[in-house]
Design a protein around this motif. Structure first.
Motif, PDB file in Angstrom:
ATOM      1  N   LYS A 172       0.815  -1.220   0.000  1.00 60.47           N
ATOM      2  CA  LYS A 172       0.000   0.000   0.000  1.00 60.47           C
ATOM      3  C   LYS A 172       0.845   1.265   0.000  1.00 60.47           C
ATOM      4  O   LYS A 172       0.549   2.235   0.690  1.00 60.47           O
ATOM      5  N   MET A 173       1.897   1.275  -0.818  1.00 65.71           N
ATOM      6  CA  MET A 173       2.779   2.438  -0.867  1.00 65.71           C
ATOM      7  C   MET A 173       2.375   3.367  -1.998  1.00 65.71           C
ATOM      8  O   MET A 173       2.218   2.942  -3.139  1.00 65.71           O
ATOM      9  N   THR A 174       2.212   4.630  -1.651  1.00 66.61           N
ATOM     10  CA  THR A 174       1.896   5.639  -2.653  1.00 66.61           C
ATOM     11  C   THR A 174       2.256   7.025  -2.119  1.00 66.61           C
ATOM     12  O   THR A 174       2.324   7.236  -0.912  1.00 66.61           O
ATOM     13  N   VAL A 175       2.487   7.931  -3.041  1.00 61.77           N
ATOM     14  CA  VAL A 175       2.665   9.348  -2.734  1.00 61.77           C
ATOM     15  C   VAL A 175       1.755  10.104  -3.693  1.00 61.77           C
ATOM     16  O   VAL A 175       1.712   9.803  -4.887  1.00 61.77           O
ATOM     17  N   SER A 176       1.017  11.068  -3.184  1.00 61.68           N
ATOM     18  CA  SER A 176       0.086  11.819  -4.023  1.00 61.68           C
ATOM     19  C   SER A 176       0.852  12.548  -5.131  1.00 61.68           C
ATOM     20  O   SER A 176       2.005  12.954  -4.939  1.00 61.68           O
ATOM     21  N   PRO A 177       0.231  12.715  -6.296  1.00 63.47           N
ATOM     22  CA  PRO A 177       0.920  13.362  -7.417  1.00 63.47           C
ATOM     23  C   PRO A 177       1.530  14.720  -7.073  1.00 63.47           C
ATOM     24  O   PRO A 177       2.637  15.024  -7.499  1.00 63.47           O
ATOM     25  N   GLN A 178       0.853  15.529  -6.270  1.00 60.02           N
ATOM     26  CA  GLN A 178       1.368  16.859  -5.938  1.00 60.02           C
ATOM     27  C   GLN A 178       2.563  16.827  -4.996  1.00 60.02           C
ATOM     28  O   GLN A 178       3.248  17.835  -4.827  1.00 60.02           O
ATOM     29  N   ALA A 179       2.859  15.662  -4.383  1.00 53.67           N
ATOM     30  CA  ALA A 179       4.002  15.561  -3.474  1.00 53.67           C
ATOM     31  C   ALA A 179       5.129  14.692  -4.047  1.00 53.67           C
ATOM     32  O   ALA A 179       6.112  14.433  -3.360  1.00 53.67           O
ATOM     33  N   ARG A 180       4.985  14.257  -5.274  1.00 52.84           N
ATOM     34  CA  ARG A 180       6.033  13.428  -5.877  1.00 52.84           C
ATOM     35  C   ARG A 180       7.250  14.285  -6.204  1.00 52.84           C
ATOM     36  O   ARG A 180       7.152  15.479  -6.415  1.00 52.84           O
ATOM     37  N   GLY A 189      11.203  13.014  -2.617  1.00 55.10           N
ATOM     38  CA  GLY A 189      11.922  11.949  -1.925  1.00 55.10           C
ATOM     39  C   GLY A 189      11.101  11.223  -0.872  1.00 55.10           C
ATOM     40  O   GLY A 189      11.654  10.454  -0.084  1.00 55.10           O
ATOM     41  N   LEU A 190       9.796  11.437  -0.855  1.00 58.88           N
ATOM     42  CA  LEU A 190       8.969  10.832   0.190  1.00 58.88           C
ATOM     43  C   LEU A 190       8.840   9.323   0.035  1.00 58.88           C
ATOM     44  O   LEU A 190       8.821   8.592   1.032  1.00 58.88           O
ATOM     45  N   ALA A 191       8.758   8.827  -1.187  1.00 57.32           N
ATOM     46  CA  ALA A 191       8.641   7.382  -1.387  1.00 57.32           C
ATOM     47  C   ALA A 191       9.885   6.680  -0.850  1.00 57.32           C
ATOM     48  O   ALA A 191       9.788   5.655  -0.168  1.00 57.32           O
ATOM     49  N   ARG A 192      11.037   7.235  -1.133  1.00 53.75           N
ATOM     50  CA  ARG A 192      12.275   6.643  -0.611  1.00 53.75           C
ATOM     51  C   ARG A 192      12.286   6.699   0.920  1.00 53.75           C
ATOM     52  O   ARG A 192      12.673   5.742   1.587  1.00 53.75           O
ATOM     53  N   ARG A 193      11.845   7.803   1.471  1.00 58.03           N
ATOM     54  CA  ARG A 193      11.810   7.926   2.933  1.00 58.03           C
ATOM     55  C   ARG A 193      10.823   6.935   3.556  1.00 58.03           C
ATOM     56  O   ARG A 193      11.078   6.396   4.641  1.00 58.03           O
ATOM     57  N   LEU A 194       9.710   6.669   2.879  1.00 56.14           N
ATOM     58  CA  LEU A 194       8.777   5.655   3.364  1.00 56.14           C
ATOM     59  C   LEU A 194       9.437   4.273   3.356  1.00 56.14           C
ATOM     60  O   LEU A 194       9.312   3.509   4.311  1.00 56.14           O
ATOM     61  N   LEU A 195      10.151   3.961   2.270  1.00 51.38           N
ATOM     62  CA  LEU A 195      10.868   2.683   2.207  1.00 51.38           C
ATOM     63  C   LEU A 195      11.944   2.597   3.289  1.00 51.38           C
ATOM     64  O   LEU A 195      12.144   1.535   3.887  1.00 51.38           O
ATOM     65  N   GLU A 196      12.632   3.692   3.533  1.00 49.76           N
ATOM     66  CA  GLU A 196      13.652   3.710   4.595  1.00 49.76           C
ATOM     67  C   GLU A 196      13.027   3.436   5.961  1.00 49.76           C
ATOM     68  O   GLU A 196      13.606   2.718   6.782  1.00 49.76           O
ATOM     69  N   ALA A 197      11.850   3.989   6.216  1.00 51.72           N
ATOM     70  CA  ALA A 197      11.151   3.729   7.485  1.00 51.72           C
ATOM     71  C   ALA A 197      10.779   2.257   7.587  1.00 51.72           C
ATOM     72  O   ALA A 197      10.939   1.638   8.661  1.00 51.72           O
ATOM     73  N   CYS A 198      10.325   1.677   6.479  1.00 51.12           N
ATOM     74  CA  CYS A 198       9.994   0.250   6.476  1.00 51.12           C
ATOM     75  C   CYS A 198      11.230  -0.590   6.745  1.00 51.12           C
ATOM     76  O   CYS A 198      11.199  -1.524   7.561  1.00 51.12           O
ATOM     77  N   GLU A 199      12.320  -0.271   6.062  1.00 45.79           N
ATOM     78  CA  GLU A 199      13.542  -1.049   6.247  1.00 45.79           C
ATOM     79  C   GLU A 199      14.061  -0.940   7.672  1.00 45.79           C
ATOM     80  O   GLU A 199      14.442  -1.949   8.285  1.00 45.79           O
ATOM     81  N   ALA A 200      14.081   0.237   8.228  1.00 43.91           N
ATOM     82  CA  ALA A 200      14.572   0.416   9.598  1.00 43.91           C
ATOM     83  C   ALA A 200      13.722  -0.370  10.590  1.00 43.91           C
ATOM     84  O   ALA A 200      14.250  -1.018  11.508  1.00 43.91           O
ATOM     85  N   THR A 201      12.424  -0.345  10.414  1.00 43.88           N
ATOM     86  CA  THR A 201      11.521  -1.078  11.309  1.00 43.88           C
ATOM     87  C   THR A 201      11.701  -2.575  11.149  1.00 43.88           C
ATOM     88  O   THR A 201      11.724  -3.317  12.145  1.00 43.88           O
ATOM     89  N   ALA A 202      11.848  -3.033   9.910  1.00 50.16           N
ATOM     90  CA  ALA A 202      12.067  -4.462   9.659  1.00 50.16           C
ATOM     91  C   ALA A 202      13.381  -4.928  10.269  1.00 50.16           C
ATOM     92  O   ALA A 202      13.441  -5.988  10.910  1.00 50.16           O
ATOM     93  N   ARG A 203      14.433  -4.144  10.092  1.00 46.13           N
ATOM     94  CA  ARG A 203      15.738  -4.509  10.674  1.00 46.13           C
ATOM     95  C   ARG A 203      15.657  -4.559  12.202  1.00 46.13           C
ATOM     96  O   ARG A 203      16.186  -5.477  12.830  1.00 46.13           O
TER      97      ARG A 203
END
Length: 157
Positions: free
Chosen positions: A84-92, A95-109
């Motif tokens: 369920k990963m998405t960033v609204s068109p006006q906020a693309r 770097g928010l998508a990458r930051r969301l993935l970084e949050a996921c990776e940090a939590t998973a680790r």
């Protein structure tokens, strides 16, 4: 004086429910995808379908408004699934998508997960390119509850 918008990645809270629903329904509609049963459950009840079973939801906020989201789900093999990963068109492009993935990776680790996993559609080229840049690699096809899914990927941790 120029004011720069405040961009933050924060854990989901009940006040994000409308933003979570709108963001997910928008990316599905924009991609020409049906809202499938598993989508509907997660979109309508993120607390029960994700958080209550050990998952996490991250929200990208711009000036306090939800402009992106991503879920992290526990898997039976000890890995974590990005969903369920998405960033609204006006906020693309911020770097928010990458930051969301970084949050996921940090939590998973932090949870001791050995991999991140995701399922996506080959029609979502920008998302696929992001996943490639982030270190995800293709996997063979596997069963999926989503008709739209034709790409499976993982990132060893």
């Amino acid at each position: 004086m120029t004011v720069t918008p405040e961009l933050m990645i924060v854990p989901y809270r009940p006040a994000h429910r409308a933003g979570w629903q709108a963001l997910n329904e928008a990316w599905l509609a924009a991609g020409g995808f049906a809202v499938e049963a598993k989508d509907r459950k997660a979109i309508d009840d993120p607390e029960g379908a994700i958080l209550a079973i050990g998952g996490h939801i991250f929200i990208a906020e711009r000036d306090g408004q939800a402009v992106g989201c991503c879920a992290l789900l526990s898997m039976a093999d000890g890995g974590r699934e990005v969903a369920k990963m998405t960033v609204s068109p006006q906020a693309r492009g911020l770097g928010l998508a990458r930051r969301l993935l970084e949050a996921c990776e940090a939590t998973a680790r932090a949870a001791g997960a050995h991999r991140l996993y995701l399922e996506t559609s080959s029609t979502l080229a920008p998302a696929r390119a992001l996943y490639d840049r982030f270190g995800f690699t293709p996997l063979p096809p596997a069963p999926s509850p989503y008709v739209r899914c034709d790409v499976w990927m993982e990132k060893p941790l």
